[in-house]
Design an enzyme around this catalytic site. Structure first.
Site, PDB file in Angstrom:
ATOM      1  N   GLU A   1       0.829  -1.206   0.000  1.00 40.44           N
ATOM      2  CA  GLU A   1       0.000   0.000   0.000  1.00 40.44           C
ATOM      3  C   GLU A   1       0.863   1.254   0.000  1.00 40.44           C
ATOM      4  O   GLU A   1       0.518   2.267  -0.634  1.00 40.44           O
ATOM      5  CB  GLU A   1      -0.935  -0.004   1.219  1.00 40.44           C
TER       6      GLU A   1
ATOM      7  N   TRP B   1       1.925   1.565  -3.530  1.00 38.49           N
ATOM      8  CA  TRP B   1       0.847   2.071  -4.397  1.00 38.49           C
ATOM      9  C   TRP B   1       0.753   3.584  -4.260  1.00 38.49           C
ATOM     10  O   TRP B   1       0.540   4.295  -5.246  1.00 38.49           O
ATOM     11  CB  TRP B   1      -0.480   1.399  -4.062  1.00 38.49           C
TER      12      TRP B   1
ATOM     13  N   TRP C   1     -20.948   9.076 -20.493  1.00 37.04           N
ATOM     14  CA  TRP C   1     -21.488   9.327 -19.157  1.00 37.04           C
ATOM     15  C   TRP C   1     -22.913   9.875 -19.272  1.00 37.04           C
ATOM     16  O   TRP C   1     -23.282  10.459 -20.287  1.00 37.04           O
ATOM     17  CB  TRP C   1     -20.615  10.325 -18.404  1.00 37.04           C
TER      18      TRP C   1
ATOM     19  N   ASN D   1     -11.089   1.759   2.974  1.00 32.12           N
ATOM     20  CA  ASN D   1     -10.620   1.662   1.585  1.00 32.12           C
ATOM     21  C   ASN D   1     -11.439   0.679   0.751  1.00 32.12           C
ATOM     22  O   ASN D   1     -11.744   0.955  -0.412  1.00 32.12           O
ATOM     23  CB  ASN D   1      -9.145   1.257   1.544  1.00 32.12           C
TER      24      ASN D   1
ATOM     25  N   TRP E   1     -16.341  10.020 -13.295  1.00 32.55           N
ATOM     26  CA  TRP E   1     -15.461   9.796 -12.154  1.00 32.55           C
ATOM     27  C   TRP E   1     -14.952  11.106 -11.570  1.00 32.55           C
ATOM     28  O   TRP E   1     -14.659  11.205 -10.372  1.00 32.55           O
ATOM     29  CB  TRP E   1     -14.302   8.880 -12.526  1.00 32.55           C
TER      30      TRP E   1
ATOM     31  N   TRP F   1      -9.433   6.981  -8.426  1.00 34.80           N
ATOM     32  CA  TRP F   1     -10.660   7.139  -9.208  1.00 34.80           C
ATOM     33  C   TRP F   1     -10.462   6.681 -10.640  1.00 34.80           C
ATOM     34  O   TRP F   1     -11.348   6.045 -11.233  1.00 34.80           O
ATOM     35  CB  TRP F   1     -11.156   8.586  -9.142  1.00 34.80           C
TER      36      TRP F   1
END
Length: 484
Positions: free
Chosen positions: A278, A281, A309, A344, A362, A385
């Site tokens: 993590e 990341w 969208w 998360n 998004w 996102w």
């Protein structure tokens, strides 16, 4: 012997004393610690509501810690390229020391500050403070940035362990003749009347500041870290670290966290790997932002640019307020509003519903998280996102559509999380908790629940939402990615 020229220590996203390379570089000299509130260059990416609450309390804690060390924190507001050179001139500082930032607007601002300082015979020296490695130093064998997490993580591993954290200074020598600064209260970072105090619960969950970060890390190392691989996915228990806001504001450094986890699980590389991944990341997100500064606004995969969208203000509002009819999603959105943070796993579930079943852009979800998260971080927020939307360089496939019912039943099987944040459903049996619209009327009546009155029906049913998502994705078929 006369004192050496003082150094100006410019605090930004490193609001701590320990493992602060900029502060350590000022050792042996008088120092002027400074924080500048400069929202203009960031524009809409300036810290928003929840983050400003955190910033207020973090600055208060930092101010107390610096004062105890002998060098009070000076608060100033205005354009940094004007304020920083003026303060350096006022105390005769020949050098400004700061941690390097990765946001596009911050890099441009640093260039302006450096230019203004150089014009006066001074310099700006930036240090690695918020990351393990600076993005420009982590490149592939061909000298290109990484676009996929796996190779990036392997490359980081070949570089060895991060450097050991630096100790906090015992004492600091204050610069003479420092000008007076602002009062923190005058910045109005906290909710101001007549606006209701939407942050009323924040202080029951969070303790901003370096001491709070140390306590949170200690609590994680004392228990959850060893079972992190499994428990991090269970929002009803304290299975994650809760360190994200402390890392975002630099109250603890990734090097401190990395080495603390290693020491807590000595010799067990596999047990430590899930959590350290993590941290990597997070590094990868910053890497992407550095090399792709358009990431907060534009799909990194160009084939997603024409995605169909279907913006709908009512659907967006239902999602924001935790009124979608999906208990795990609504619990997450209400936790976000009440605590300025969301688990998360639930972040992924809520985001997937918004961009897939509800077909909302998004960017709308990213903007809402930016306003409501105490850990709102441009790199991590944008990368995450884009990951869930399928438009990132290394993203979850768009056709992977989370079913919020099955996700809830898998990760909150006893309903501890949902019952905490959606109390109107508390009396429902576990069998129906994540799908109340399927419960028999007798069950709803026994639970004192009337759908449509006490709790909404789903804004779209699971299979209908999945169908819409896949049909929208199908419109992109045949659109090849442009050549690199």
């Amino acid at each position: 012997m006369s004192d050496p020229p003082p150094a100006l220590i410019w605090f930004r996203q490193d609001l701590r004393l320990a493992d602060n390379p900029a502060l350590a570089a000022g050792t042996g000299r008088p120092v002027l610690p400074v924080y500048v509130l400069d929202d203009a260059p960031a524009g809409r990416w300036a810290p928003a509501g929840a983050a400003r609450w955190w910033l207020h309390h973090s600055l208060a804690a930092l101010g107390e810690a610096l004062a105890a060390c002998g060098a009070p924190l000076l608060l100033a507001r205005g354009r940094a390229e004007i304020v920083i050179p003026a303060l350096a001139d006022a105390v005769g500082a020949t050098e400004v020391l700061a941690g390097r930032l990765t946001e596009p607007w911050a890099r441009e601002r640093d260039a302006r500050v450096a230019e203004a300082l150089e014009a006066a015979g001074r310099s700006l020296r930036l240090h690695t403070s918020t990351l393990l490695r600076e993005p420009p130093t982590v490149l592939s064998g061909s000298g290109k940035p990484y676009t996929v997490y796996g190779p990036f993580a392997k490359s980081m591993a070949t570089r060895g362990e991060p450097e050991a954290p630096l100790p906090a200074p015992d004492r600091l020598r204050p610069a003479k003749d420092a000008p007076s600064g602002d009062r923190l209260e005058d910045w109005h970072l906290l909710p101001q009347p007549p606006v209701p105090d939407w942050a009323a619960e924040f202080g029951t969950i969070w303790t901003p500041g370096e001491a709070g970060a140390e306590a949170r890390l200690g609590r994680f190392l004392a228990g959850p870290v060893r079972d992190y691989a499994v428990n991090r996915n269970l929002p009803g228990i304290e299975g994650s670290s809760g360190l994200s806001p402390h890392l975002r504001w630099g109250e603890v450094s990734p090097r401190q966290v990395w080495h603390a986890v290693r020491e807590a699980i000595p010799g067990d590389v596999e047990a430590a790997r899930p959590f350290l991944s993590e941290i990597l990341w997070r590094e990868f997100s910053y890497h992407l932002l550095w090399h792709r500064p358009e990431m907060p606004d534009v799909p990194l995969r160009e084939r997603f640019a024409p995605f169909p969208w279907a913006p709908d203000a009512a659907l967006l509002r239902a999602w924001q307020r935790g009124r979608t009819g999906y208990p795990i999603v609504d619990a997450g959105m209400r936790q976000l509003w009440r605590h300025g943070w969301m688990h998360n796993r639930v972040r992924m579930i809520t985001a997937s519903l918004l961009v897939k079943q509800l077909l909302q852009p998004w960017q709308e979800g990213s903007a809402w998280f930016w306003d409501t998260l105490v850990d709102a971080d441009l790199a991590s927020n944008s990368a995450s996102w884009q990951w869930i939307a399928g438009s990132g360089t290394d993203a979850s496939p768009y056709f992977r559509v989370f079913n919020p019912v099955l996700q809830g039943e898998k990760f909150d099987p006893k309903g501890a999380y949902v019952r905490r944040f959606v109390p109107e459903l508390a009396a429902l049996p576990d069998r129906w908790l994540h799908r109340p619209w399927e419960a028999p009327e007798t069950v709803l009546a026994e639970a004192g629940l009337s759908l449509g009155r006490d709790y909404p029906r789903p804004v779209v049913l699971p299979e209908e939402g999945r169908r819409r998502a896949l049909e929208a994705f199908a419109t992109l078929r045949g659109r090849a990615e442009p050549a690199a």
